[in-house]
Design a protein around this motif. Structure first.
Motif, PDB file in Angstrom:
ATOM      1  N   GLU A 170       0.836  -1.211   0.000  1.00 23.22           N
ATOM      2  CA  GLU A 170       0.000   0.000   0.000  1.00 23.22           C
ATOM      3  C   GLU A 170       0.861   1.247   0.000  1.00 23.22           C
ATOM      4  OE1 GLU A 170      -3.670   2.385   1.770  1.00 23.22           O
ATOM      5  OE2 GLU A 170      -3.580   0.226   1.935  1.00 23.22           O
ATOM      6  N   PHE A 171       1.875   1.284   0.855  1.00 22.34           N
ATOM      7  CA  PHE A 171       2.729   2.464   0.941  1.00 22.34           C
ATOM      8  C   PHE A 171       3.401   2.740  -0.403  1.00 22.34           C
ATOM      9  CE2 PHE A 171       6.754   4.604   1.532  1.00 22.34           C
ATOM     10  CZ  PHE A 171       6.428   5.659   2.372  1.00 22.34           C
ATOM     11  N   LEU A 172       4.060   1.734  -0.951  1.00 24.58           N
ATOM     12  CA  LEU A 172       4.775   1.929  -2.210  1.00 24.58           C
ATOM     13  C   LEU A 172       3.818   2.123  -3.376  1.00 24.58           C
ATOM     14  CD1 LEU A 172       7.640  -0.724  -1.863  1.00 24.58           C
ATOM     15  CD2 LEU A 172       7.833   1.762  -1.623  1.00 24.58           C
ATOM     16  N   GLY A 173       2.721   1.382  -3.376  1.00 21.01           N
ATOM     17  CA  GLY A 173       1.788   1.454  -4.489  1.00 21.01           C
ATOM     18  C   GLY A 173       1.141   2.812  -4.636  1.00 21.01           C
ATOM     19  N   SER A 178      -4.713   8.152  -3.357  1.00 19.43           N
ATOM     20  CA  SER A 178      -4.401   8.501  -1.979  1.00 19.43           C
ATOM     21  C   SER A 178      -2.884   8.582  -1.837  1.00 19.43           C
ATOM     22  CB  SER A 178      -4.977   7.453  -1.022  1.00 19.43           C
ATOM     23  OG  SER A 178      -4.448   6.170  -1.321  1.00 19.43           O
ATOM     24  N   ARG A 179      -2.412   9.189  -0.766  1.00 17.65           N
ATOM     25  CA  ARG A 179      -0.975   9.270  -0.496  1.00 17.65           C
ATOM     26  C   ARG A 179      -0.670   8.535   0.793  1.00 17.65           C
ATOM     27  NH1 ARG A 179       1.765  13.338  -2.982  1.00 17.65           N
ATOM     28  NH2 ARG A 179       3.550  11.989  -2.503  1.00 17.65           N
ATOM     29  N   ALA A 180       0.574   8.140   0.942  1.00 15.44           N
ATOM     30  CA  ALA A 180       1.009   7.452   2.156  1.00 15.44           C
ATOM     31  C   ALA A 180       2.059   8.294   2.857  1.00 15.44           C
ATOM     32  CB  ALA A 180       1.581   6.077   1.822  1.00 15.44           C
ATOM     33  N   ALA A 181       1.814   8.612   4.124  1.00 15.98           N
ATOM     34  CA  ALA A 181       2.753   9.421   4.893  1.00 15.98           C
ATOM     35  C   ALA A 181       3.809   8.554   5.558  1.00 15.98           C
ATOM     36  CB  ALA A 181       2.015  10.241   5.944  1.00 15.98           C
ATOM     37  N   GLY A 231      -0.044   0.827 -17.642  1.00 16.70           N
ATOM     38  CA  GLY A 231       0.033  -0.608 -17.429  1.00 16.70           C
ATOM     39  C   GLY A 231      -0.424  -1.074 -16.076  1.00 16.70           C
ATOM     40  N   PHE A 232      -1.217  -0.262 -15.388  1.00 17.34           N
ATOM     41  CA  PHE A 232      -1.636  -0.602 -14.031  1.00 17.34           C
ATOM     42  C   PHE A 232      -2.908  -1.435 -14.046  1.00 17.34           C
ATOM     43  CE2 PHE A 232      -4.292   0.668 -10.331  1.00 17.34           C
ATOM     44  CZ  PHE A 232      -3.496   0.174  -9.314  1.00 17.34           C
ATOM     45  N   ALA A 233      -2.941  -2.446 -13.197  1.00 19.64           N
ATOM     46  CA  ALA A 233      -4.174  -3.164 -12.885  1.00 19.64           C
ATOM     47  C   ALA A 233      -4.442  -2.945 -11.410  1.00 19.64           C
ATOM     48  CB  ALA A 233      -4.046  -4.658 -13.180  1.00 19.64           C
ATOM     49  N   HIS A 234      -5.660  -2.645 -11.043  1.00 16.54           N
ATOM     50  CA  HIS A 234      -5.976  -2.307  -9.654  1.00 16.54           C
ATOM     51  C   HIS A 234      -5.466  -3.407  -8.727  1.00 16.54           C
ATOM     52  CE1 HIS A 234      -8.212  -0.889  -6.168  1.00 16.54           C
ATOM     53  NE2 HIS A 234      -8.432   0.221  -6.836  1.00 16.54           N
ATOM     54  N   GLY A 235      -4.517  -3.073  -7.863  1.00 14.96           N
ATOM     55  CA  GLY A 235      -3.859  -4.068  -7.038  1.00 14.96           C
ATOM     56  C   GLY A 235      -2.543  -4.524  -7.648  1.00 14.96           C
ATOM     57  N   PHE A 236      -2.160  -3.940  -8.793  1.00 15.60           N
ATOM     58  CA  PHE A 236      -0.929  -4.199  -9.548  1.00 15.60           C
ATOM     59  C   PHE A 236      -0.893  -5.561 -10.213  1.00 15.60           C
ATOM     60  CE2 PHE A 236       0.686  -0.433  -7.587  1.00 15.60           C
ATOM     61  CZ  PHE A 236       1.507   0.061  -8.539  1.00 15.60           C
ATOM     62  N   VAL A 237      -1.312  -6.607  -9.525  1.00 15.96           N
ATOM     63  CA  VAL A 237      -1.386  -7.926 -10.154  1.00 15.96           C
ATOM     64  C   VAL A 237      -2.751  -8.505  -9.847  1.00 15.96           C
ATOM     65  CG1 VAL A 237       1.080  -8.424 -10.035  1.00 15.96           C
ATOM     66  CG2 VAL A 237      -0.380  -9.037  -8.125  1.00 15.96           C
ATOM     67  N   PRO A 238      -3.261  -9.401 -10.702  1.00 21.19           N
ATOM     68  CA  PRO A 238      -4.579  -9.950 -10.446  1.00 21.19           C
ATOM     69  C   PRO A 238      -4.634 -10.711  -9.131  1.00 21.19           C
ATOM     70  CG  PRO A 238      -3.903 -10.370 -12.703  1.00 21.19           C
ATOM     71  CD  PRO A 238      -2.703  -9.835 -11.986  1.00 21.19           C
ATOM     72  N   ASN A 239      -5.766 -10.620  -8.479  1.00 24.06           N
ATOM     73  CA  ASN A 239      -6.017 -11.352  -7.239  1.00 24.06           C
ATOM     74  C   ASN A 239      -6.130 -12.840  -7.556  1.00 24.06           C
ATOM     75  OD1 ASN A 239      -7.070 -12.420  -4.879  1.00 24.06           O
ATOM     76  ND2 ASN A 239      -8.634 -10.863  -4.628  1.00 24.06           N
ATOM     77  N   ALA A 269       8.295  -5.465  -5.127  1.00 26.58           N
ATOM     78  CA  ALA A 269       7.612  -5.320  -3.848  1.00 26.58           C
ATOM     79  C   ALA A 269       7.916  -6.504  -2.941  1.00 26.58           C
ATOM     80  CB  ALA A 269       6.106  -5.194  -4.070  1.00 26.58           C
ATOM     81  N   GLN A 270       7.919  -7.715  -3.503  1.00 31.63           N
ATOM     82  CA  GLN A 270       8.155  -8.900  -2.689  1.00 31.63           C
ATOM     83  C   GLN A 270       9.571  -8.916  -2.120  1.00 31.63           C
ATOM     84  OE1 GLN A 270       5.848 -11.197  -1.744  1.00 31.63           O
ATOM     85  NE2 GLN A 270       7.505 -11.815  -0.362  1.00 31.63           N
ATOM     86  N   SER A 271      10.534  -8.484  -2.911  1.00 29.61           N
ATOM     87  CA  SER A 271      11.908  -8.412  -2.419  1.00 29.61           C
ATOM     88  C   SER A 271      12.015  -7.461  -1.236  1.00 29.61           C
ATOM     89  CB  SER A 271      12.830  -7.958  -3.554  1.00 29.61           C
ATOM     90  OG  SER A 271      14.162  -7.847  -3.106  1.00 29.61           O
TER      91      SER A 271
END
Length: 551
Positions: free
Chosen positions: A209-212, A224-227, A324-332, A497-499
């Motif tokens: 969420e923060f990075l996305g 939205s923004r992440a503080a 190239g964005f998909a909501h959530g970055f990758v499919p659920n 993100a996973q790394s």
């Protein structure tokens, strides 16, 4: 969680906003007391990277919270606890955050958010006070934290009451530029809307969420923004893929900001529950606060509201698909039917808009209901026109020619059939010279090499070269720079993100910080990013990654 709940704050990002509950920055002695910018405010050269945690921390004594306007505007559920329950005849419930169990650690903070939005030196994030404020352990003076009641659809079916099951709104802050931002904690404990959940978020979902959200902002997408991101040692049990494999993870909280957290589901729950007077009151409030171009006495104000949302939704979806964005970055992984796949984003948004029209039905006279249906019919055309303009810009095309749409569609079809990387195909087209296009010289341009394996690639390339030649007074450098401004070199890929998550779970937050820095300059080639491989092919282990709804 419904992965395609289109939020009103994103749809009206360009509008001016009036405070709802204001987190004020008080001057000494005061006792009572949406503009998108994809350019990073930091003066640091993008090719350098140094840790920002090197200054002394200041205090937060000057912040005060007032939620008077919201509390006076709507009936508030004061049920007396955070236990899960069905809530009626209200918009919000009073709900107190549950502090994370320590020790607390700062995993990430946004310098731009802290300094350009919250008017604070980023060094304040190093203080113990900030750790408590940003994790729910301490409330700003005068705070009456609220959890928002809303409903919605999940995978096409009405899911009933949803609401803020792990989020608490603290209030709104009006900064020195007059911008109003609502502060919210995500992962801050149970609320009346937690259902069977524990109200917590874990490190993996919070890092994403923060990075996305920050990555989307710098890509030019309203968001939205992440503080900040605070992690703890509090154990949280999660069955990540809902397969019975329960594991112990660690709790985390994101302090996030938006101009408003109202959404389509805010209206749906009231309409579905027959709370029509409250529906009308919420609509009137939202229009007055967030849609200043609509006159409050206009008999067609609800219809004008719907028309605006339809238009802005089409533009929003077009913008994020263009990068190239998909909501959530990758499919659920639980989306077995691909309802929210990359190619279905516009359709999912259309479904939401249909449900919004249904929610508005009780307050629209019969004629206006018919007009709303006509407005919705225009969504597809708005979306396609906006997408066409965006993809023309991505290809560096000037003016308008009859075959431009075919040129774009031809390219996208080849990319699909060769599994070419979306981001790097467009970026590498931005970086090659016309002579390279003429000679088909794509050495070390891995995405274009993949694309060139298509048997029709020479035909497309010929069409593209001829189209560029018909642009007078447009040299290579000018075209390349235009295209680079439209085509990012770095996006938040799942493996990246996973790394960062894997390291963060071991209290190494260096890659979270590195990624945050890189993604703040996504259109600029950066030496440190190149060394990290962020513009190269994803590693082989990335193919095994899966992301669930809870991720």
């Amino acid at each position: 969680m419904f992965p395609f709940r289109v939020m009103l704050f994103a749809l009206v990002a360009a509008s001016s906003f009036t405070p709802v509950c204001v987190l004020q920055f008080c001057t000494d002695g005061d006792g009572d007391c949406h503009r998108h910018d994809a350019t990073a405010s930091s003066s640091r050269p993008p090719n350098t990277f140094t840790s920002r945690w090197n200054a002394s921390a200041s205090n937060l004594d000057r912040f005060r919270v007032s939620c008077k306007k919201l509390i006076e505007a709507f009936p508030i559920d004061e049920g007396g606890g955070n236990y899960a329950r069905s809530v009626k005849n209200c918009i919000f419930s009073k709900s107190t955050p549950t502090p994370l169990k320590g020790p607390l650690r700062l995993a990430a903070a946004s310098k731009e958010v802290m300094e350009d939005i919250l008017d604070l030196d980023v060094a304040v994030t190093r203080s113990d006070d900030f750790l408590l404020y940003a994790s729910g352990g301490r409330l700003p003076p005068g705070s009456a934290p609220l959890a928002h009641r809303y409903g919605g659809h999940q995978f096409g079916y009405w899911a009933g009451q949803l609401g803020d099951g792990r989020a608490h709104s603290l209030g709104q802050y009006t900064n020195r530029k007059g911008e109003v931002w609502e502060l919210q904690l995500k992962g801050s404990g149970k609320t009346p809307y937690s259902r069977s959940g524990d109200g917590r978020a874990v490190i993996r979902s919070s890092v994403r969420e923060f990075l996305g959200s920050e990555a989307m902002h710098f890509l030019g997408v309203p968001t939205s923004r992440a503080a900040s991101l605070i992690v703890s040692d509090e154990p949280v049990m999660r069955d990540q893929f809902y397969d019975g494999n329960v594991k112990t993870e660690r709790g985390a909280v994101v302090l996030r900001l938006a101009n408003s957290w109202f959404r389509i589901g805010s209206l749906e729950i009231l309409s579905q529950s027959g709370e029509i007077d409250l529906l009308r009151k919420l609509l009137t409030f939202v229009i007055a606060e967030h849609f200043p171009s609509i006159h409050p006495d206009d008999p067609d104000k609800y219809l004008a509201f719907y028309s605006t949302v339809v238009n802005e939704t089409a533009h929003l979806i077009a913008r994020w698909t263009s990068v190239g964005f998909a909501h959530g970055f990758v499919p659920n992984t639980s989306d077995d039917e691909g309802r929210y796949a990359i190619g279905a984003q516009a359709d999912a948004a259309l479904f939401n808009l249909e449900k919004l029209a249904t929610a508005l039905g009780p307050v629209l006279p019969g004629k206006q209901q018919s007009e709303a249906r006509d407005i919705l019919k225009g969504y597809v055309d708005i979306y396609h026109k906006r997408t066409h303009r965006l993809f023309k810009a991505k290809l560096g095309l000037l003016g308008e020619e009859e075959d431009d749409g075919s040129l774009i569609a031809f390219l996208l079809k080849m990319m699909e059939e060769t599994h070419s990387d979306f981001t790097m195909t467009f970026r590498q087209l931005s970086e090659v010279s016309f002579q390279q296009l003429l000679n088909r010289n794509f050495t070390q341009l891995w995405a274009l090499e993949d694309l060139s394996s298509h048997n029709l690639f020479p035909d497309w390339l010929s069409m593209y070269r001829l189209r560029l030649l018909r642009q007078p007074n447009d040299g290579d450098l000018e075209r390349q720079q235009r295209m680079k401004n439209e085509n990012p070199r770095y996006v938040l890929r799942n493996w990246m993100a996973q790394s960062a998550i894997s390291k963060a779970e071991k209290n190494d937050f260096s890659e979270v910080e590195l990624l945050h820095h890189i993604l703040s300059f996504p259109f600029i080639t950066q030496e440190v990013a190149e060394k990290a491989g962020y513009a190269q092919r994803p590693p082989s282990w990335a193919k095994r990654l899966k992301v669930s709804c809870s991720s």
